[in-house]
Scaffold this motif. Sequence first.
Motif, PDB file in Angstrom:
ATOM      1  N   ALA A  74     -48.647  10.937   2.699  1.00  0.00           N
ATOM      2  CA  ALA A  74     -49.344  11.210   1.435  1.00  0.00           C
ATOM      3  C   ALA A  74     -48.727  12.400   0.714  1.00  0.00           C
ATOM      4  O   ALA A  74     -48.547  12.376  -0.507  1.00  0.00           O
ATOM      5  N   ARG A  75     -48.388  13.440   1.468  1.00  0.00           N
ATOM      6  CA  ARG A  75     -47.787  14.644   0.881  1.00  0.00           C
ATOM      7  C   ARG A  75     -46.415  14.332   0.299  1.00  0.00           C
ATOM      8  O   ARG A  75     -46.090  14.715  -0.836  1.00  0.00           O
ATOM      9  N   VAL A  76     -45.597  13.613   1.051  1.00  0.00           N
ATOM     10  CA  VAL A  76     -44.245  13.280   0.588  1.00  0.00           C
ATOM     11  C   VAL A  76     -44.306  12.325  -0.608  1.00  0.00           C
ATOM     12  O   VAL A  76     -43.539  12.469  -1.571  1.00  0.00           O
ATOM     13  N   PHE A  77     -45.229  11.373  -0.588  1.00  0.00           N
ATOM     14  CA  PHE A  77     -45.383  10.453  -1.718  1.00  0.00           C
ATOM     15  C   PHE A  77     -45.804  11.219  -2.975  1.00  0.00           C
ATOM     16  O   PHE A  77     -45.246  10.999  -4.060  1.00  0.00           O
ATOM     17  N   LEU A  78     -46.766  12.132  -2.836  1.00  0.00           N
ATOM     18  CA  LEU A  78     -47.190  12.940  -3.981  1.00  0.00           C
ATOM     19  C   LEU A  78     -46.030  13.789  -4.484  1.00  0.00           C
ATOM     20  O   LEU A  78     -45.807  13.902  -5.694  1.00  0.00           O
ATOM     21  N   GLY A  79     -45.287  14.377  -3.562  1.00  0.00           N
ATOM     22  CA  GLY A  79     -44.121  15.168  -3.956  1.00  0.00           C
ATOM     23  C   GLY A  79     -43.098  14.333  -4.709  1.00  0.00           C
ATOM     24  O   GLY A  79     -42.573  14.756  -5.743  1.00  0.00           O
ATOM     25  N   GLY A  80     -42.833  13.138  -4.221  1.00  0.00           N
ATOM     26  CA  GLY A  80     -41.890  12.253  -4.909  1.00  0.00           C
ATOM     27  C   GLY A  80     -42.378  11.860  -6.293  1.00  0.00           C
ATOM     28  O   GLY A  80     -41.594  11.800  -7.245  1.00  0.00           O
ATOM     29  N   ALA A  81     -43.682  11.613  -6.395  1.00  0.00           N
ATOM     30  CA  ALA A  81     -44.257  11.275  -7.702  1.00  0.00           C
ATOM     31  C   ALA A  81     -44.117  12.445  -8.671  1.00  0.00           C
ATOM     32  O   ALA A  81     -43.822  12.256  -9.857  1.00  0.00           O
ATOM     33  N   LEU A  82     -44.316  13.660  -8.181  1.00  0.00           N
ATOM     34  CA  LEU A  82     -44.157  14.843  -9.036  1.00  0.00           C
ATOM     35  C   LEU A  82     -42.703  15.017  -9.470  1.00  0.00           C
ATOM     36  O   LEU A  82     -42.433  15.365 -10.627  1.00  0.00           O
ATOM     37  N   ILE A  83     -41.781  14.803  -8.552  1.00  0.00           N
ATOM     38  CA  ILE A  83     -40.355  14.909  -8.908  1.00  0.00           C
ATOM     39  C   ILE A  83     -40.023  13.882  -9.991  1.00  0.00           C
ATOM     40  O   ILE A  83     -39.378  14.214 -10.995  1.00  0.00           O
ATOM     41  N   PHE A  84     -40.478  12.648  -9.807  1.00  0.00           N
ATOM     42  CA  PHE A  84     -40.240  11.608 -10.813  1.00  0.00           C
ATOM     43  C   PHE A  84     -40.859  11.990 -12.153  1.00  0.00           C
ATOM     44  O   PHE A  84     -40.220  11.861 -13.210  1.00  0.00           O
ATOM     45  N   ALA A  85     -42.110  12.459 -12.118  1.00  0.00           N
ATOM     46  CA  ALA A  85     -42.782  12.855 -13.368  1.00  0.00           C
ATOM     47  C   ALA A  85     -42.025  13.997 -14.031  1.00  0.00           C
ATOM     48  O   ALA A  85     -41.857  14.012 -15.258  1.00  0.00           O
ATOM     49  N   GLY A  86     -41.577  14.953 -13.229  1.00  0.00           N
ATOM     50  CA  GLY A  86     -40.829  16.080 -13.792  1.00  0.00           C
ATOM     51  C   GLY A  86     -39.534  15.630 -14.463  1.00  0.00           C
ATOM     52  O   GLY A  86     -39.195  16.082 -15.563  1.00  0.00           O
ATOM     53  N   ILE A  87     -38.826  14.739 -13.805  1.00  0.00           N
ATOM     54  CA  ILE A  87     -37.587  14.206 -14.397  1.00  0.00           C
ATOM     55  C   ILE A  87     -37.906  13.451 -15.682  1.00  0.00           C
ATOM     56  O   ILE A  87     -37.190  13.573 -16.681  1.00  0.00           O
ATOM     57  N   SER A  88     -39.006  12.705 -15.682  1.00  0.00           N
ATOM     58  CA  SER A  88     -39.372  11.961 -16.891  1.00  0.00           C
ATOM     59  C   SER A  88     -39.750  12.908 -18.031  1.00  0.00           C
ATOM     60  O   SER A  88     -39.515  12.595 -19.196  1.00  0.00           O
ATOM     61  N   HIS A  89     -40.311  14.082 -17.706  1.00  0.00           N
ATOM     62  CA  HIS A  89     -40.593  15.094 -18.730  1.00  0.00           C
ATOM     63  C   HIS A  89     -39.308  15.503 -19.455  1.00  0.00           C
ATOM     64  O   HIS A  89     -39.324  15.795 -20.644  1.00  0.00           O
ATOM     65  N   LEU A  90     -38.229  15.569 -18.698  1.00  0.00           N
ATOM     66  CA  LEU A  90     -36.966  16.070 -19.236  1.00  0.00           C
ATOM     67  C   LEU A  90     -36.115  14.983 -19.861  1.00  0.00           C
ATOM     68  O   LEU A  90     -35.132  15.286 -20.540  1.00  0.00           O
ATOM     69  N   THR A  91     -36.486  13.725 -19.660  1.00  0.00           N
ATOM     70  CA  THR A  91     -35.621  12.627 -20.117  1.00  0.00           C
ATOM     71  C   THR A  91     -36.411  11.584 -20.909  1.00  0.00           C
ATOM     72  O   THR A  91     -36.856  11.860 -22.016  1.00  0.00           O
ATOM     73  N   PHE A  92     -36.633  10.425 -20.329  1.00  0.00           N
ATOM     74  CA  PHE A  92     -37.111   9.258 -21.063  1.00  0.00           C
ATOM     75  C   PHE A  92     -38.552   9.323 -21.558  1.00  0.00           C
ATOM     76  O   PHE A  92     -38.906   8.601 -22.481  1.00  0.00           O
ATOM     77  N   ALA A  93     -39.404  10.172 -20.982  1.00  0.00           N
ATOM     78  CA  ALA A  93     -40.814  10.222 -21.413  1.00  0.00           C
ATOM     79  C   ALA A  93     -41.152  11.520 -22.140  1.00  0.00           C
ATOM     80  O   ALA A  93     -42.319  11.844 -22.333  1.00  0.00           O
ATOM     81  N   ARG A  94     -40.143  12.229 -22.549  1.00  0.00           N
ATOM     82  CA  ARG A  94     -40.362  13.543 -23.163  1.00  0.00           C
ATOM     83  C   ARG A  94     -41.278  13.482 -24.378  1.00  0.00           C
ATOM     84  O   ARG A  94     -42.202  14.273 -24.526  1.00  0.00           O
ATOM     85  N   LYS A  95     -41.044  12.527 -25.248  1.00  0.00           N
ATOM     86  CA  LYS A  95     -41.869  12.393 -26.449  1.00  0.00           C
ATOM     87  C   LYS A  95     -43.316  12.056 -26.085  1.00  0.00           C
ATOM     88  O   LYS A  95     -44.261  12.605 -26.662  1.00  0.00           O
ATOM     89  N   ALA A  96     -43.500  11.163 -25.130  1.00  0.00           N
ATOM     90  CA  ALA A  96     -44.853  10.781 -24.726  1.00  0.00           C
ATOM     91  C   ALA A  96     -45.617  11.969 -24.143  1.00  0.00           C
ATOM     92  O   ALA A  96     -46.807  12.142 -24.398  1.00  0.00           O
ATOM     93  N   PHE A  97     -44.936  12.811 -23.374  1.00  0.00           N
ATOM     94  CA  PHE A  97     -45.613  13.972 -22.796  1.00  0.00           C
ATOM     95  C   PHE A  97     -46.043  14.973 -23.866  1.00  0.00           C
ATOM     96  O   PHE A  97     -47.022  15.691 -23.691  1.00  0.00           O
ATOM     97  N   ARG A  98     -45.334  15.013 -24.981  1.00  0.00           N
ATOM     98  CA  ARG A  98     -45.741  15.923 -26.067  1.00  0.00           C
ATOM     99  C   ARG A  98     -47.134  15.568 -26.584  1.00  0.00           C
ATOM    100  O   ARG A  98     -47.854  16.434 -27.069  1.00  0.00           O
ATOM    101  N   ALA A  99     -47.535  14.306 -26.456  1.00  0.00           N
ATOM    102  CA  ALA A  99     -48.864  13.870 -26.918  1.00  0.00           C
ATOM    103  C   ALA A  99     -49.976  14.529 -26.116  1.00  0.00           C
ATOM    104  O   ALA A  99     -51.116  14.601 -26.573  1.00  0.00           O
ATOM    105  N   GLN A 100     -49.670  15.019 -24.930  1.00  0.00           N
ATOM    106  CA  GLN A 100     -50.682  15.622 -24.077  1.00  0.00           C
ATOM    107  C   GLN A 100     -50.805  17.128 -24.266  1.00  0.00           C
ATOM    108  O   GLN A 100     -51.749  17.728 -23.777  1.00  0.00           O
TER     109      GLN A 100
END
Length: 129
Positions: free
Chosen positions: A10-36
């Motif tokens: 569970a810890r490693v899965f959550l960590g991986g999800a955070l890493i993915f979310a962080g990368i998406s903040h910097l790349t393909f989902a950057r505009k969508a995150f600005r909505a939040q």
Amino acid sequence: MSEKNVKKVARVFLGGALIFAGISHLTFARKAFRAQVPDWVPLQKDDTVVYSGLAEIALGSSLVLTDEKHQEVVGKVAATFFTAVFPGNISQYTNERSAFGLDTDLKRFVRLFFQPVLIGWALKSTETN
């Protein structure tokens, strides 16, 4: 599977999800995150997205790589982060901003209930007792 192994997965899965979310903040989902990003945040929305993405990558990496001695502290920091970004979810709901498929008031409202799950997940998956 032992409770210790379940927590590790569970810890490693959550960590991986955070890493993915962080990368998406910097790349393909950057505009969508600005909505939040709430309007009251004193930084530019894009800067807030970048900084929170970097924080997510760091937290996710820490969750994945931490040793047992430090994992409870990392879990508390992750839970604090999830608490700190919750106003962004509230802002997305109250300002009716569509992003991530949250294109109705109901979907944005239901999303609010997932933040406590993330907080609990961070705490439970890192507790050592």
